[in-house]
Design a protein around this motif. Structure first.
Motif, mmCIF file in Angstrom:
data_model
loop_
_atom_site.group_PDB
_atom_site.id
_atom_site.type_symbol
_atom_site.label_atom_id
_atom_site.label_comp_id
_atom_site.label_asym_id
_atom_site.label_seq_id
_atom_site.Cartn_x
_atom_site.Cartn_y
_atom_site.Cartn_z
ATOM 1 N N ALA A 1 16.383 2.339 3.887
ATOM 2 C CA ALA A 1 14.883 3.031 3.761
ATOM 3 C C ALA A 1 13.901 2.035 4.315
ATOM 4 O O ALA A 1 14.032 0.688 4.487
ATOM 5 N N ASP A 2 13.085 2.311 4.835
ATOM 6 C CA ASP A 2 11.723 1.872 5.449
ATOM 7 C C ASP A 2 10.558 1.929 4.534
ATOM 8 O O ASP A 2 10.419 3.053 3.728
ATOM 9 N N GLN A 3 9.729 1.084 4.214
ATOM 10 C CA GLN A 3 8.617 1.032 3.124
ATOM 11 C C GLN A 3 7.571 1.886 3.153
ATOM 12 O O GLN A 3 6.951 2.017 2.211
ATOM 13 N N ASP A 4 7.471 2.517 4.310
ATOM 14 C CA ASP A 4 6.093 3.167 4.358
ATOM 15 C C ASP A 4 6.571 4.791 4.627
ATOM 16 O O ASP A 4 5.542 5.737 4.721
ATOM 17 N N ALA B 1 5.792 -8.345 -3.055
ATOM 18 C CA ALA B 1 7.106 -9.029 -3.948
ATOM 19 C C ALA B 1 6.605 -8.667 -5.443
ATOM 20 O O ALA B 1 7.635 -8.271 -6.156
ATOM 21 N N ALA B 2 5.724 -8.908 -5.848
ATOM 22 C CA ALA B 2 5.264 -8.654 -7.041
ATOM 23 C C ALA B 2 5.316 -7.526 -7.597
ATOM 24 O O ALA B 2 5.590 -7.027 -8.766
ATOM 25 N N LEU B 3 4.965 -6.297 -6.699
ATOM 26 C CA LEU B 3 4.827 -5.017 -7.062
ATOM 27 C C LEU B 3 6.479 -4.482 -7.541
ATOM 28 O O LEU B 3 7.001 -3.843 -8.046
ATOM 29 N N MET B 4 7.328 -4.965 -6.138
ATOM 30 C CA MET B 4 8.760 -4.728 -6.399
ATOM 31 C C MET B 4 9.330 -5.301 -7.709
ATOM 32 O O MET B 4 9.960 -4.507 -8.334
ATOM 33 N N ARG B 5 9.019 -6.432 -8.145
ATOM 34 C CA ARG B 5 9.686 -6.910 -9.351
ATOM 35 C C ARG B 5 8.937 -6.198 -10.773
ATOM 36 O O ARG B 5 9.637 -6.058 -11.614
ATOM 37 N N GLU B 6 7.943 -5.623 -10.366
ATOM 38 C CA GLU B 6 7.274 -4.849 -11.697
ATOM 39 C C GLU B 6 8.170 -3.487 -11.847
ATOM 40 O O GLU B 6 8.603 -3.058 -13.091
ATOM 41 N N TRP B 7 8.429 -3.029 -10.726
ATOM 42 C CA TRP B 7 9.174 -1.893 -10.646
ATOM 43 C C TRP B 7 10.503 -2.038 -11.298
ATOM 44 O O TRP B 7 11.209 -1.413 -11.852
ATOM 45 N N GLY B 8 11.031 -3.347 -10.723
ATOM 46 C CA GLY B 8 12.555 -3.769 -11.044
ATOM 47 C C GLY B 8 12.549 -3.861 -12.731
ATOM 48 O O GLY B 8 13.514 -3.595 -13.386
ATOM 49 N N ALA B 9 11.366 -4.578 -13.266
ATOM 50 C CA ALA B 9 11.531 -4.641 -14.799
ATOM 51 C C ALA B 9 11.348 -3.261 -15.193
ATOM 52 O O ALA B 9 11.907 -3.165 -16.378
ATOM 53 N N ALA B 10 10.754 -2.301 -14.805
ATOM 54 C CA ALA B 10 10.422 -0.984 -15.494
ATOM 55 C C ALA B 10 12.010 -0.077 -15.132
ATOM 56 O O ALA B 10 12.475 0.588 -16.261
ATOM 57 N N TYR B 11 12.774 -0.415 -14.248
ATOM 58 C CA TYR B 11 13.905 0.238 -13.957
ATOM 59 C C TYR B 11 14.939 -0.817 -13.725
ATOM 60 O O TYR B 11 15.758 -0.830 -12.624
ATOM 61 N N ALA C 1 0.680 -1.268 0.126
ATOM 62 C CA ALA C 1 0.065 0.108 -0.010
ATOM 63 C C ALA C 1 0.947 1.298 0.001
ATOM 64 O O ALA C 1 0.461 2.234 -0.741
ATOM 65 N N TYR C 2 2.079 1.047 0.708
ATOM 66 C CA TYR C 2 2.833 2.263 0.730
ATOM 67 C C TYR C 2 4.096 2.352 -0.283
ATOM 68 O O TYR C 2 4.412 3.663 -0.467
ATOM 69 N N LEU C 3 4.501 1.418 -0.731
ATOM 70 C CA LEU C 3 5.586 1.053 -1.558
ATOM 71 C C LEU C 3 5.760 2.359 -2.749
ATOM 72 O O LEU C 3 6.687 3.028 -3.078
ATOM 73 N N PRO C 4 4.660 2.577 -3.532
ATOM 74 C CA PRO C 4 4.701 3.395 -4.802
ATOM 75 C C PRO C 4 5.154 4.764 -4.416
ATOM 76 O O PRO C 4 5.980 5.462 -5.059
ATOM 77 N N ALA C 5 4.643 5.374 -3.290
ATOM 78 C CA ALA C 5 5.121 6.659 -3.000
ATOM 79 C C ALA C 5 6.533 6.742 -2.515
ATOM 80 O O ALA C 5 7.460 7.658 -2.750
ATOM 81 N N LEU C 6 7.115 5.737 -1.862
ATOM 82 C CA LEU C 6 8.416 5.819 -1.419
ATOM 83 C C LEU C 6 9.460 5.666 -2.634
ATOM 84 O O LEU C 6 10.371 6.354 -2.799
ATOM 85 N N LEU C 7 9.140 4.635 -3.524
ATOM 86 C CA LEU C 7 9.720 4.407 -4.543
ATOM 87 C C LEU C 7 9.975 5.713 -5.699
ATOM 88 O O LEU C 7 10.960 5.942 -6.299
ATOM 89 N N ASP C 8 8.893 6.211 -5.943
ATOM 90 C CA ASP C 8 8.714 7.517 -6.738
ATOM 91 C C ASP C 8 9.646 8.565 -5.946
ATOM 92 O O ASP C 8 10.210 9.281 -6.704
ATOM 93 N N SER C 9 9.864 8.604 -4.639
ATOM 94 C CA SER C 9 10.777 9.618 -3.982
ATOM 95 C C SER C 9 11.940 9.277 -4.194
ATOM 96 O O SER C 9 12.798 10.079 -4.123
ATOM 97 N N PHE C 10 12.350 7.757 -4.418
ATOM 98 C CA PHE C 10 13.827 7.662 -4.822
ATOM 99 C C PHE C 10 14.175 8.012 -6.220
ATOM 100 O O PHE C 10 15.063 8.938 -6.351
ATOM 101 N N LEU C 11 13.296 8.001 -7.155
ATOM 102 C CA LEU C 11 13.362 8.439 -8.419
ATOM 103 C C LEU C 11 13.771 9.947 -8.517
ATOM 104 O O LEU C 11 13.924 10.547 -9.646
#
Length: 311
Positions: free
Chosen positions: A100-103, A52-62, A21-31
Motif C-alpha cells: 500500500a502507498d500512503q497517498d 507516526a503519531a497519527l498511525m499510533r492513534e489509529w493503532g490504539a483505536a484498532y 495529510a493523506y493517510l486518513p483517507a487510505l486507512l478509511d479505505s482499508f476499513l
C-alpha cells in the motif's frame, strides 16, 4: 510485534514517510474493504511530520487491525522499508501480502478481487497479482485509467519493463517465502523486484485490467503514472539510457545471486545477458535475440534495444 494471523489473512504492508495529510483517507479505505480478513503491518521511515503519531492513534483505536514494525528504526528508503515489512509478514505466517502507498485510496473490492484471482493459482508456486489504477488528482477527481497490462510479460520481459505497480500488488504465501530471504538492489523498486523474482522462478503472474485504487497524481509522488502513451514515452526519453541501464545491470546481477531457485534455462539466459553487458556490440546483439526480451510496443522495444546497445 505479536501476530497470529488466520490461514487466509492478508497482510497489508504500509511504509509511511511524511504522509499525515493523506493517510486518513487510505486507512478509511482499508476499513471499507469487502474482504475483512486483513491486518495492517506498518513502519515509519523517518517522518518529520505527525505521521507516526497519527498511525499510533489509529493503532490504539484498532488494536486487532494495526501492528507497528518498529525495528529496524531510521530511514531505509522505499525498497528497504517495504522489504522489512515483507519479511515481517513472511515470518508471521501470513497467507498473502498486499503493498500500500500512503497517498492512495483503495476501492472496496480491491482485496477481494486480488484474493479471488490468486485462489485460481497453485498455492505451491509463487504468485503475484497486479492490476490497473484509476488515476486521480490531489482532490480525487478522476483523470483516467493507467496503462493496460496487456502485452509481453513474465521472464525475460520483466527485465525490460515493470508492469507490477506496487500499490496494486498482492503476493501469495509461496511468493513471500521466495522473496523474503533475498536482497534487491538499492537502485530497483520493491514491486519490480517481486515481479522479477516470481516470474524468473516460474511463478504465476495474474493481471487484472480493472482499476483497483485511486492513485493520486501530485508533486509529491515518488513514482507517478503518465496518463498517455506519448507522455510515458517522453518520460522514458527524459530519464535517458544511463538511469535505465544502471537499474537493468543491477537487476541482472541481483537475480544471478538468487540463481539457485531458477531453472537451467533462466540461469543460462541471465548469464548470456550479463556477459553481453560487458562484451562487444555483437554480443549485445546476440542477447537481444533472446525470445521475449521486449517491451509492450514496437516503439518501446526499439528504444529499449537502442539503450541496451549503447548504455
Amino acid at each position: 510485534m505479536s501476530i497470529a494471523p488466520d490461514r487466509q489473512t492478508v497482510a497489508i504492508l504500509l511504509s509511511t514517510y511524511n504522509g499525515a495529510a493523506y493517510l486518513p483517507a487510505l486507512l478509511d479505505s482499508f476499513l471499507a474493504q469487502t474482504h475483512q480478513d486483513w491486518m495492517l503491518l506498518w513502519r515509519d521511515d523517518g517522518s518529520r511530520d505527525d505521521t507516526a503519531a497519527l498511525m499510533r492513534e489509529w493503532g490504539a483505536a484498532y488494536p486487532d487491525r494495526f501492528a507497528e514494525v518498529a525495528e529496524p528504526q531510521g530511514n531505509q528508503g522505499v525498497t528497504g522499508s517495504f522489504m522489512v515489512l515483507l519479511r515481517a509478514a513472511e515470518a508471521a505466517g501470513f497467507a498473502y501480502a498486499a503493498f500500500a502507498d500512503q497517498d492512495d485510496v483503495w476501492l472496496p473490492e480491491k482485496l477481494a478481487w486480488g484474493q479471488a484471482m490468486l485462489a485460481t493459482a497453485s498455492a505451491a508456486k509463487p504468485a503475484l497479482y497486479c492490476a490497473r489504477q484509476v488515476l486521480v488528482d490531489d482532490n480525487l477527481q478522476r483523470i483516467g485509467l493507467s496503462a493496460t497490462l496487456a502485452g509481453p510479460a513474465g521472464f525475460p520481459a520483466c527485465l525490460a519493463r515493470n508492469i507490477a505497480t506496487g500499490n496494486t500488488v498482492i503476493l501469495n504465501r509461496a511468493a513471500l517465502a521466495l522473496i523474503a530471504p533475498t536482497t534487491p538492489p538499492r537502485e530497483s523498486w520493491h514491486d519490480w523486484w517481486c515481479y522479477l523474482m516470481v516470474t524468473a522462478a516460474g511463478g504465476h503472474l495474474l493481471r487484472d485490467e480493472r482499476g483497483v485504487i485511486l492513485y493520486r497524481q501530485h508533486a509529491g509522488n515518488v513514482v507517478g503514472a503518465p496518463s498517455s502513451a506519448p507522455r510515458r514515452a517522453l518520460a522514458a526519453v527524459k530519464r535517458g539510457p544511463s538511469a535505465f541501464m544502471q537499474v537493468f545491470r543491477k537487476n541482472v546481477a541481483a537475480l544471478q545471486t538468487e540463481a539457485r531457485v531458477f531453472d537451467t534455462d533462466t540461469r543460462q539466459t541471465l548469464e548470456i545477458i550479463a556477459r553481453s553487458l560487458d562484451g562487444s556490440a555483437a554480443a549485445r546483439l546476440r542477447a537481444l535475440r533472446i525470445p521475449g526480451l521486449v517491451r509492450n510496443s514496437r516503439l518501446q522495444t526499439a528504444l529499449f534495444r537502442l539503450w541496451f546497445l549503447t548504455g
